[in-house]
Design a protein around this motif. Structure first.
Motif, mmCIF file in Angstrom:
data_model
loop_
_atom_site.group_PDB
_atom_site.id
_atom_site.type_symbol
_atom_site.label_atom_id
_atom_site.label_comp_id
_atom_site.label_asym_id
_atom_site.label_seq_id
_atom_site.Cartn_x
_atom_site.Cartn_y
_atom_site.Cartn_z
ATOM 1 N N GLY A 165 2.521 9.163 -18.529
ATOM 2 C CA GLY A 165 2.767 8.238 -19.626
ATOM 3 C C GLY A 165 3.610 7.047 -19.201
ATOM 4 N N LEU A 166 4.618 7.281 -18.368
ATOM 5 C CA LEU A 166 5.451 6.182 -17.874
ATOM 6 C C LEU A 166 4.641 5.206 -17.025
ATOM 7 C CD1 LEU A 166 8.763 7.998 -16.855
ATOM 8 C CD2 LEU A 166 8.496 6.293 -18.644
ATOM 9 N N ILE A 167 3.644 5.706 -16.337
ATOM 10 C CA ILE A 167 2.828 4.838 -15.477
ATOM 11 C C ILE A 167 1.784 4.079 -16.303
ATOM 12 C CG2 ILE A 167 1.129 4.853 -13.614
ATOM 13 C CD1 ILE A 167 2.735 7.235 -12.448
ATOM 14 N N ILE A 168 1.092 4.773 -17.201
ATOM 15 C CA ILE A 168 -0.016 4.155 -17.938
ATOM 16 C C ILE A 168 0.468 3.313 -19.127
ATOM 17 C CG2 ILE A 168 -2.070 4.653 -19.311
ATOM 18 C CD1 ILE A 168 -2.571 7.035 -17.498
ATOM 19 N N LEU A 169 1.418 3.819 -19.887
ATOM 20 C CA LEU A 169 1.936 3.114 -21.063
ATOM 21 C C LEU A 169 3.459 2.961 -20.974
ATOM 22 C CD1 LEU A 169 -0.112 4.942 -23.837
ATOM 23 C CD2 LEU A 169 -0.466 2.620 -23.001
ATOM 24 N N PRO A 170 3.950 2.144 -20.051
ATOM 25 C CA PRO A 170 5.403 2.031 -19.902
ATOM 26 C C PRO A 170 6.082 1.434 -21.124
ATOM 27 C CG PRO A 170 4.315 0.370 -18.583
ATOM 28 C CD PRO A 170 3.245 1.274 -19.120
ATOM 29 N N CYS A 196 0.816 -1.215 0.000
ATOM 30 C CA CYS A 196 0.000 0.000 0.000
ATOM 31 C C CYS A 196 0.851 1.269 0.000
ATOM 32 C CB CYS A 196 -1.003 0.035 1.156
ATOM 33 S SG CYS A 196 -2.203 -1.294 1.075
ATOM 34 N N VAL A 197 1.952 1.282 0.700
ATOM 35 C CA VAL A 197 2.852 2.435 0.693
ATOM 36 C C VAL A 197 3.642 2.453 -0.611
ATOM 37 C CG1 VAL A 197 4.829 3.482 1.894
ATOM 38 C CG2 VAL A 197 3.000 2.421 3.203
ATOM 39 N N ASN A 198 3.905 1.263 -1.156
ATOM 40 C CA ASN A 198 4.738 1.169 -2.346
ATOM 41 C C ASN A 198 4.100 1.843 -3.561
ATOM 42 O OD1 ASN A 198 2.751 -0.724 -2.793
ATOM 43 N ND2 ASN A 198 4.154 -2.426 -3.140
ATOM 44 N N PHE A 199 2.781 1.954 -3.616
ATOM 45 C CA PHE A 199 2.153 2.642 -4.738
ATOM 46 C C PHE A 199 2.538 4.117 -4.754
ATOM 47 C CE2 PHE A 199 -0.939 -0.882 -4.233
ATOM 48 C CZ PHE A 199 -0.759 -1.442 -5.479
ATOM 49 N N VAL A 200 2.476 4.746 -3.600
ATOM 50 C CA VAL A 200 2.806 6.176 -3.499
ATOM 51 C C VAL A 200 4.274 6.404 -3.818
ATOM 52 C CG1 VAL A 200 2.913 8.135 -1.932
ATOM 53 C CG2 VAL A 200 0.973 6.575 -1.821
ATOM 54 N N PHE A 201 5.153 5.620 -3.201
ATOM 55 C CA PHE A 201 6.579 5.823 -3.415
ATOM 56 C C PHE A 201 7.008 5.386 -4.816
ATOM 57 C CE2 PHE A 201 6.596 6.517 1.067
ATOM 58 C CZ PHE A 201 7.658 7.395 1.256
ATOM 59 N N GLY A 202 6.314 4.403 -5.392
ATOM 60 C CA GLY A 202 6.619 4.004 -6.762
ATOM 61 C C GLY A 202 6.285 5.096 -7.756
ATOM 62 N N ILE A 203 5.139 5.721 -7.587
ATOM 63 C CA ILE A 203 4.758 6.826 -8.472
ATOM 64 C C ILE A 203 5.695 8.013 -8.269
ATOM 65 C CG2 ILE A 203 2.932 8.527 -8.902
ATOM 66 C CD1 ILE A 203 0.928 6.248 -8.349
ATOM 67 N N TRP A 204 6.071 8.271 -7.018
ATOM 68 C CA TRP A 204 7.004 9.356 -6.721
ATOM 69 C C TRP A 204 8.359 9.077 -7.366
ATOM 70 C CZ3 TRP A 204 8.047 11.052 -0.969
ATOM 71 C CH2 TRP A 204 8.722 12.266 -0.950
ATOM 72 N N LEU A 205 8.810 7.840 -7.311
ATOM 73 C CA LEU A 205 10.091 7.451 -7.904
ATOM 74 C C LEU A 205 10.056 7.622 -9.419
ATOM 75 C CD1 LEU A 205 12.880 6.158 -7.237
ATOM 76 C CD2 LEU A 205 11.811 3.973 -7.702
ATOM 77 N N LEU A 228 12.249 10.142 -11.702
ATOM 78 C CA LEU A 228 13.000 9.645 -12.855
ATOM 79 C C LEU A 228 12.738 10.514 -14.072
ATOM 80 C CD1 LEU A 228 14.795 7.396 -14.104
ATOM 81 C CD2 LEU A 228 12.667 6.257 -14.716
ATOM 82 N N SER A 229 11.484 10.843 -14.321
ATOM 83 C CA SER A 229 11.197 11.690 -15.481
ATOM 84 C C SER A 229 11.772 13.090 -15.294
ATOM 85 C CB SER A 229 9.698 11.742 -15.755
ATOM 86 O OG SER A 229 9.013 12.395 -14.720
ATOM 87 N N LYS A 230 11.777 13.605 -14.060
ATOM 88 C CA LYS A 230 12.386 14.919 -13.799
ATOM 89 C C LYS A 230 13.895 14.866 -13.998
ATOM 90 C CE LYS A 230 8.726 16.974 -12.110
ATOM 91 N NZ LYS A 230 8.212 18.252 -12.040
ATOM 92 N N SER A 231 14.524 13.726 -13.681
ATOM 93 C CA SER A 231 15.973 13.583 -13.863
ATOM 94 C C SER A 231 16.362 13.614 -15.334
ATOM 95 C CB SER A 231 16.463 12.276 -13.237
ATOM 96 O OG SER A 231 16.267 12.287 -11.852
ATOM 97 N N PHE A 232 15.423 13.323 -16.200
ATOM 98 C CA PHE A 232 15.673 13.406 -17.637
ATOM 99 C C PHE A 232 15.063 14.665 -18.247
ATOM 100 C CE2 PHE A 232 16.776 9.039 -17.000
ATOM 101 C CZ PHE A 232 17.751 8.797 -17.946
ATOM 102 N N GLY A 233 14.617 15.602 -17.406
ATOM 103 C CA GLY A 233 14.105 16.876 -17.888
ATOM 104 C C GLY A 233 12.686 16.820 -18.414
ATOM 105 N N LYS A 234 11.914 15.822 -18.017
ATOM 106 C CA LYS A 234 10.536 15.683 -18.487
ATOM 107 C C LYS A 234 9.565 16.214 -17.437
ATOM 108 C CE LYS A 234 11.859 13.542 -22.177
ATOM 109 N NZ LYS A 234 11.748 14.158 -23.481
ATOM 110 N N THR A 235 8.305 16.354 -17.823
ATOM 111 C CA THR A 235 7.289 16.932 -16.945
ATOM 112 C C THR A 235 6.443 15.842 -16.298
ATOM 113 O OG1 THR A 235 5.701 17.090 -18.737
ATOM 114 C CG2 THR A 235 7.151 18.979 -18.402
ATOM 115 N N GLU A 236 5.436 16.274 -15.535
ATOM 116 C CA GLU A 236 4.532 15.340 -14.883
ATOM 117 C C GLU A 236 3.678 14.586 -15.892
ATOM 118 O OE1 GLU A 236 4.933 18.477 -13.852
ATOM 119 O OE2 GLU A 236 5.813 18.189 -11.866
ATOM 120 N N GLY A 237 3.414 15.190 -17.028
ATOM 121 C CA GLY A 237 2.680 14.500 -18.084
ATOM 122 C C GLY A 237 3.432 13.277 -18.589
ATOM 123 N N TYR A 238 4.727 13.398 -18.672
ATOM 124 C CA TYR A 238 5.548 12.256 -19.071
ATOM 125 C C TYR A 238 5.513 11.175 -17.992
ATOM 126 C CZ TYR A 238 9.077 10.110 -22.011
ATOM 127 O OH TYR A 238 9.732 9.269 -22.871
#
Length: 166
Positions: A101-106, A75-84, A88-98
């Motif tokens: 996309g990483l979550i829904i269509l990996p 149950c905690v892993n869902f929150v921290f997984g999405i945060w992680l 990751l997308s911020k580390s590559f210069g991407k936005t929350e929209g990306y």
């Protein structure tokens, strides 16, 4: 039961097709994740080792390794997984929209991140960038609530040192 019925062979064909589709989705996702790891300067083979890949992702985004515990708690892993994934997308210069996309269509977005023109910019975590010094400081400049009497400042002043006055 009659196993020579046309329905049994149709069911087998549907099952085989679904299994092949699932295998293709997994290969695309892990190939993209492999390239993401290589872009971040980590070994690509680490993407296919189940818990080790989470540890490497935590290192890529600049969070402490203790985060692996948060990813293992139900149950905690869902929150921290999405945060992680967001970090990751911020580390590559991407936005929350990306991130969405990483979550829904990996199987689409991880290969885009790995094989595309995105560059690894470094950890996005504030701790990895030196904390809240410089541009990350929410109390920098005129908004400092402590003023000159900042208790967290490490300046040495002989007049305020109580140990010499004893």
């Amino acid at each position: 039961m009659d196993y020579s019925s046309p329905y049994s062979s149709a069911g087998a064909g549907i099952g085989l097709g679904a299994g092949l589709f699932y295998l293709i989705v997994l290969v695309l996702t892990y190939a993209g994740l492999w390239k993401v790891f290589v872009k971040a300067g980590k070994p690509g083979w680490a993407a296919i080792i189940p818990i080790y890949n989470a540890i490497i992702l935590i290192e890529i985004v600049g969070k402490p390794t203790i985060w692996i515990l948060w990813l293992l708690i139900p149950c905690v892993n869902f929150v921290f997984g999405i945060w992680l994934i967001n970090l990751l997308s911020k580390s590559f210069g991407k936005t929350e929209g990306y991130t969405v996309g990483l979550i829904i269509l990996p199987f689409v977005f991880y290969p885009m991140l790995g094989f595309g023109d995105a560059r690894y910019l470094g950890p996005s975590a504030a701790e990895a960038q030196g904390g809240f010094n410089g541009t990350n400081n929410p109390f920098g400049g005129v908004n400092n609530p402590f003023g000159e009497n900042n208790p967290f400042q490490n300046k040495k002043d002989d007049s305020s040192d109580q140990s010499t006055n004893l």
